[in-house]
Design a protein around this motif. Structure first.
Motif, PDB file in Angstrom:
ATOM      1  N   ARG A 205       8.265   3.870  -2.655  1.00  0.00           N
ATOM      2  CA  ARG A 205       8.852   4.356  -1.453  1.00  0.00           C
ATOM      3  C   ARG A 205       7.614   5.192  -1.110  1.00  0.00           C
ATOM      4  O   ARG A 205       6.131   5.258  -1.168  1.00  0.00           O
ATOM      5  CB  ARG A 205       9.668   6.464  -1.622  1.00  0.00           C
ATOM      6  CG  ARG A 205       9.695   6.290   0.013  1.00  0.00           C
ATOM      7  CD  ARG A 205      10.235   8.341  -0.330  1.00  0.00           C
ATOM      8  NE  ARG A 205      10.102   9.246  -1.329  1.00  0.00           N
ATOM      9  CZ  ARG A 205       9.361  10.344  -1.263  1.00  0.00           C
ATOM     10  NH1 ARG A 205       9.094  10.548   0.076  1.00  0.00           N
ATOM     11  NH2 ARG A 205       8.754  11.014  -2.192  1.00  0.00           N
ATOM     12  N   GLU A 219       9.978   6.716   6.085  1.00  0.00           N
ATOM     13  CA  GLU A 219       9.576   7.373   5.065  1.00  0.00           C
ATOM     14  C   GLU A 219      10.557   5.681   4.604  1.00  0.00           C
ATOM     15  O   GLU A 219      11.536   5.980   5.047  1.00  0.00           O
ATOM     16  CB  GLU A 219       9.496   8.217   3.989  1.00  0.00           C
ATOM     17  CG  GLU A 219       8.968   9.248   4.311  1.00  0.00           C
ATOM     18  CD  GLU A 219       9.323  10.146   3.540  1.00  0.00           C
ATOM     19  OE1 GLU A 219       9.826  10.495   2.418  1.00  0.00           O
ATOM     20  OE2 GLU A 219       9.459  11.491   4.338  1.00  0.00           O
ATOM     21  N   ARG A 221      12.216   3.440   2.229  1.00  0.00           N
ATOM     22  CA  ARG A 221      12.732   3.862   0.682  1.00  0.00           C
ATOM     23  C   ARG A 221      12.955   2.218  -0.196  1.00  0.00           C
ATOM     24  O   ARG A 221      14.286   1.376   0.438  1.00  0.00           O
ATOM     25  CB  ARG A 221      13.812   4.899  -0.012  1.00  0.00           C
ATOM     26  CG  ARG A 221      13.900   6.100  -0.327  1.00  0.00           C
ATOM     27  CD  ARG A 221      14.613   6.857  -0.739  1.00  0.00           C
ATOM     28  NE  ARG A 221      14.132   8.236  -0.742  1.00  0.00           N
ATOM     29  CZ  ARG A 221      13.544   8.738  -1.348  1.00  0.00           C
ATOM     30  NH1 ARG A 221      13.168   7.726  -2.569  1.00  0.00           N
ATOM     31  NH2 ARG A 221      13.692  10.228  -1.703  1.00  0.00           N
TER      32      ARG A 221
END
Length: 251
Positions: A205, A219, A221
């Motif tokens: 991540r 963020e 992933r």
């Protein structure tokens, strides 16, 4: 994320420090981050954005901030490898690693650890005899010797030549993929970098940070297994991120 999976939860509402000239500088504002057990997370942002300040707060090295950490970092086994290896010049490679171990474990056999980092033949050498790449390997091996719950890496590949960087990245990837267990479960990894390509190569991540006062832009992933991340894939992902977040074009 369940409590059983969570390794560290942070809420930094503010961090301000004073420069040598007395001017107050706000470094971090409204940053919330959760790290899971067994997860490899990279904090990415431009130089001076507050990455290292955030890292120091998350590891308990800087407690002068507004916000909360759960659990208190003092309750975790944390292994840290800084930009500078910070080795004791008067101790050998092996002694620099042993010194972080609790007294009951100081006599343990380090052969497997040394061999895994290509340090077995250097165990009796002193830091002044090592290249920067080898010294950084010693620093990483020392961080892992404590069998950490959380492994922290602060710009571990900066200033290395290309081959030394490749070798150290391989060591980091093996460490991340190996089953390390501490009292609380699988090891998490938190790495600070300004290099988007190496983050895309290593992390599960990405946490993208804004310029100072830093906060989380987004963020990301990464669902592609590390082994399947080709140079073309990494470059395409980097370009896509830079298009969405122009600040990353400076990184």
């Amino acid at each position: 994320m369940s409590a059983a999976e969570s390794l560290l939860e942070a809420r930094i509402t503010g961090k301000t420090y004073r420069r040598p000239d007395g001017v107050a500088m706000e470094a971090v504002r409204d940053l919330s981050l959760t790290l899971a057990r067994g997860e490899f997370v990279c904090l990415i942002g431009p130089s001076g954005c507050g990455k290292t300040t955030t890292l120091r707060i998350l590891t308990g090295l800087d407690r002068d901030f507004e916000g909360t950490l759960a659990p208190d970092p003092a309750q975790l086994a944390i292994g840290i490898a800084f930009q500078e290896p910070r080795l004791l010049l008067w101790r050998t490679v092996e002694e620099n690693i042993r010194i972080v171990l609790p007294p009951a474990r100081r006599g343990m056999d380090l052969s497997v650890l040394l061999e895994s980092f290509g340090l077995a033949v250097h165990r009796a050498r002193y830091p002044g005899e090592l290249s920067l790449g080898l010294a950084r390997r010693v620093s990483l091996a020392r961080a892992l010797a404590v069998e950490p719950d959380l492994l922290v890496l602060d710009e571990p590949f900066v200033s290395l030549d290309a081959q030394a960087a490749v070798e150290l990245r391989r060591c980091v990837m093996l460490a991340a993929e190996r089953e390390h267990t501490g009292a609380a479960g699988r090891m998490g990894v938190l790495m600070v970098t300004h290099n988007v390509r190496e983050a895309l190569q290593l992390a599960d991540r990405l946490v993208l940070l804004a310029p100072r006062p830093t906060y989380i832009l987004e963020e990301v992933r990464l669902g592609v297994p590390r082994a399947a991340r080709s140079p073309d894939w990494i470059e395409a992902e980097r370009a896509a991120l830079a298009a969405r977040f122009p600040v990353l074009s400076e990184v």
